[in-house]
Design a protein around this motif. Structure first.
Motif, PDB file in Angstrom:
ATOM      1  N   HIS A  80       0.817  -1.211   0.000  1.00  0.00           N
ATOM      2  CA  HIS A  80       0.000   0.000   0.000  1.00  0.00           C
ATOM      3  C   HIS A  80       0.851   1.261   0.000  1.00  0.00           C
ATOM      4  O   HIS A  80       0.553   2.229  -0.694  1.00  0.00           O
ATOM      5  CB  HIS A  80      -0.921   0.024   1.225  1.00  0.00           C
ATOM      6  CG  HIS A  80      -2.226  -0.650   1.005  1.00  0.00           C
ATOM      7  ND1 HIS A  80      -2.342  -2.023   0.931  1.00  0.00           N
ATOM      8  CD2 HIS A  80      -3.475  -0.165   0.843  1.00  0.00           C
ATOM      9  CE1 HIS A  80      -3.605  -2.341   0.731  1.00  0.00           C
ATOM     10  NE2 HIS A  80      -4.315  -1.236   0.682  1.00  0.00           N
ATOM     11  N   ARG A 116      -3.245  -8.441   7.450  1.00  0.00           N
ATOM     12  CA  ARG A 116      -3.980  -7.215   7.133  1.00  0.00           C
ATOM     13  C   ARG A 116      -4.826  -6.770   8.327  1.00  0.00           C
ATOM     14  O   ARG A 116      -5.215  -7.573   9.179  1.00  0.00           O
ATOM     15  CB  ARG A 116      -4.863  -7.418   5.900  1.00  0.00           C
ATOM     16  CG  ARG A 116      -4.056  -7.690   4.631  1.00  0.00           C
ATOM     17  CD  ARG A 116      -4.948  -7.995   3.455  1.00  0.00           C
ATOM     18  NE  ARG A 116      -4.162  -8.388   2.293  1.00  0.00           N
ATOM     19  CZ  ARG A 116      -3.876  -7.592   1.254  1.00  0.00           C
ATOM     20  NH1 ARG A 116      -4.340  -6.345   1.239  1.00  0.00           N
ATOM     21  NH2 ARG A 116      -3.156  -8.031   0.256  1.00  0.00           N
ATOM     22  N   VAL A 139      -4.839  -2.644   4.525  1.00  0.00           N
ATOM     23  CA  VAL A 139      -3.411  -2.373   4.637  1.00  0.00           C
ATOM     24  C   VAL A 139      -2.746  -3.387   5.563  1.00  0.00           C
ATOM     25  O   VAL A 139      -3.395  -4.062   6.357  1.00  0.00           O
ATOM     26  CB  VAL A 139      -3.135  -0.947   5.156  1.00  0.00           C
ATOM     27  CG1 VAL A 139      -3.791   0.092   4.275  1.00  0.00           C
ATOM     28  CG2 VAL A 139      -3.602  -0.785   6.599  1.00  0.00           C
ATOM     29  N   TYR A 144       1.782  -0.301   9.076  1.00  0.00           N
ATOM     30  CA  TYR A 144       1.017   0.814   9.634  1.00  0.00           C
ATOM     31  C   TYR A 144       1.531   1.177  11.024  1.00  0.00           C
ATOM     32  O   TYR A 144       1.729   2.358  11.342  1.00  0.00           O
ATOM     33  CB  TYR A 144      -0.456   0.402   9.671  1.00  0.00           C
ATOM     34  CG  TYR A 144      -1.366   1.230  10.536  1.00  0.00           C
ATOM     35  CD1 TYR A 144      -1.862   2.451  10.089  1.00  0.00           C
ATOM     36  CD2 TYR A 144      -1.752   0.769  11.798  1.00  0.00           C
ATOM     37  CE1 TYR A 144      -2.727   3.194  10.885  1.00  0.00           C
ATOM     38  CE2 TYR A 144      -2.605   1.512  12.591  1.00  0.00           C
ATOM     39  CZ  TYR A 144      -3.097   2.731  12.131  1.00  0.00           C
ATOM     40  OH  TYR A 144      -3.940   3.473  12.928  1.00  0.00           O
ATOM     41  N   ASP A 474       2.759   0.439   5.042  1.00  0.00           N
ATOM     42  CA  ASP A 474       1.290   0.402   5.081  1.00  0.00           C
ATOM     43  C   ASP A 474       0.801   1.364   6.109  1.00  0.00           C
ATOM     44  O   ASP A 474      -0.004   1.233   6.827  1.00  0.00           O
ATOM     45  CB  ASP A 474       0.829  -1.007   5.354  1.00  0.00           C
ATOM     46  CG  ASP A 474       1.186  -1.917   4.197  1.00  0.00           C
ATOM     47  OD1 ASP A 474       1.861  -2.922   4.439  1.00  0.00           O
ATOM     48  OD2 ASP A 474       0.775  -1.645   3.073  1.00  0.00           O
TER      49      ASP A 474
END
Length: 474
Positions: A80, A116, A139, A144, A474
């Motif tokens: 992503h 994810r 994502v 993240y 991400d």
């Protein structure tokens, strides 16, 4: 492996394959292009070798191989956040390393590298818990977290990185480390906010929060009928409790059947809201915003947290895009008007403008400090352009025009929300406080002196001639 004969290179790849339980691909192999592909289609890794890891041992073997042969390393789970593709070197694909284990008593989740966000939401919900996830469920949860993690409930709970308890990471020496605040405080500090620079993460342990339902959704306005909407939103955010996190996004929709009928050929503003309080109070809080003008859509209401993806409706299909952002102390009525014009329907390049309300817990230092900086910012302003029919250069120029309106209040940028070549060429210290960047530079020299791990925004700027960077943020 520059300067190495084809026979030696083939032999080295063969020895690597013998150590890997997953797959190893080189250019020309039938699975190579699929292994390199990701959600971001505008830029794609073109490594010399790809390792599709199935576990931490595969990751460690891949890193050791790269170090022995002088190959830069990038890591990709879903692709992503890819901005600067790896050109040559070794790509570690962690997308097959999935799994979530929830400890409801702690309450925490252990998340494998390729998992994810959707899987974490579902696993936590079984116990009436939730992760501090962002707008998209597709994502990679670990990327993240490493970049900071600005979530749907951020004003109440802070950055997701503030709630990481442990990180399993393979460092440049090929060693798998279980990193915590007690065992390795310096590396633990750096991994939470600049993690991709320091190794290949195989799993994280992170806090969950006791949230099973929210009052949330979106209000959608036609900007032609409510031209003052950005200013109304700005004033509205000045009175909100920390339990309400929101953003406003503007976009011009084409007149095509794929777009809902009320939005076709309109320049609209979506106000996205997530509130953990009761529905009655939520209705009272949004009343002034509803009074700003006639709306096109109103989806606000009680929802289980498992439906939080319906707040933003982020696209789930791979596509090409370029994006950048700035963190600002404030934006005033004049800036709101300038933003509305610069990203409006008359702009030469289509821009999605996104303003996120910060403050609250985001402004406070966590109990265990980390590298996430610029906490005094009150808003994040992001601009994004799909690249179908628009060149990178055109999009970058349009983004500069939008974001330059905020130069007087600018503090820096947020790592997770920068996408694309050019945006990543800004000074690396832009993402961190000056003192923190100096500390990160020293730690990078200690843990990765050869700059093996190349990510979108290297702490140690790489010489242009090498042009071998890449990562999944991400």
């Amino acid at each position: 492996m520059n300067g190495v004969s084809a026979a030696d290179r083939t032999g080295a790849i063969g020895r690597l394959g013998d150590q890997i339980r997953g797959a190893v691909f080189v250019p020309g192999d039938s699975g190579f292009d699929v292994a390199c592909a990701g959600f971001q289609t505008g830029y794609r890794h073109r490594p010399s070798v790809v390792v599709q890891a199935t576990g931490a041992e595969d990751v460690a073997a891949a890193v050791a191989h790269a170090a022995a042969h002088g190959l830069p390393v990038a890591v990709q789970a879903t692709g992503h956040g890819l901005s600067v593709p790896l050109d040559g070197g070794l790509l570690i694909d962690t997308g097959r390393m999935t799994g979530v284990t929830v400890d409801p008593a702690a309450p925490t989740a252990r998340i494998a590298a390729g998992t994810r966000v959707a899987a974490v939401i579902d696993a936590a919900a079984r116990y009436g818990l939730a992760p501090l996830n962002g707008s998209s469920p597709d994502v990679g949860a670990v990327g993240y977290l490493l970049g900071g993690g600005l979530g749907l409930l951020a004003r109440q709970f802070g950055y997701a990185a503030d709630h990481v308890r442990a990180v399993d990471v393979v460092t440049a020496d090929g060693r798998l480390r279980h990193v915590t605040a007690e065992r390795d405080p310096d590396l633990f500090w750096a991994l939470r906010g600049a993690g991709a620079n320091f190794g290949a993460v195989t799993a994280v342990e992170v806090d969950l929060v006791p949230v099973s339902r929210i009052y949330g959704g979106e209000l959608t306005f036609d900007m032609a009928r409510v031209p003052h909407l950005l200013e109304s939103y700005r004033q509205w955010t000045m009175t909100l409790p920390e339990e309400l996190t929101s953003s406003v996004s503007t976009i011009h929709y084409p007149d095509v059947s794929a777009v809902p009928a009320p939005l076709r050929d309109r320049h609209v503003a979506h106000v996205r809201i997530a509130y953990t309080g009761d529905t009655r109070t939520g209705e009272e809080l949004v009343a002034p915003l509803r009074a700003a003008g006639p709306g096109l859509l109103d989806t606000l209401g009680e929802m289980p947290y498992t439906e939080c993806a319906d707040i933003y409706h982020d696209p789930a299909y791979p596509h090409a895009y370029l994006g950048d952002n700035v963190l600002v102390r404030e934006f005033d009525a004049e800036a709101a008007a300038c933003l509305a014009e610069a990203a409006g329907p008359g702009a030469a390049v289509r821009c999605v403008l996104d303003i996120r309300h910060l403050g609250g817990a985001l402004s406070r230092a966590p109990k265990v400090p980390n590298a996430v900086g610029h906490r005094e910012a009150r808003y994040l302003v992001r601009v994004l352009t799909p690249l179908a029919g628009t060149s990178t250069e055109e999009a970058r120029a349009a983004h500069r025009k939008v974001l330059d309106t905020l130069a007087p209040a600018r503090l820096g940028r947020f790592l997770n929300l920068v996408y694309g070549p050019g945006a990543a060429d800004q000074p690396p210290g832009d993402f961190w406080e000056h003192a923190d960047h100096r500390r990160l530079t020293a730690l990078k020299a200690h843990y990765d002196p050869a700059n093996l791990f190349r990510c979108n925004y290297n702490i140690l700027p790489e010489p242009r001639a090498q042009n071998q960077r890449g990562a999944d943020q991400d």
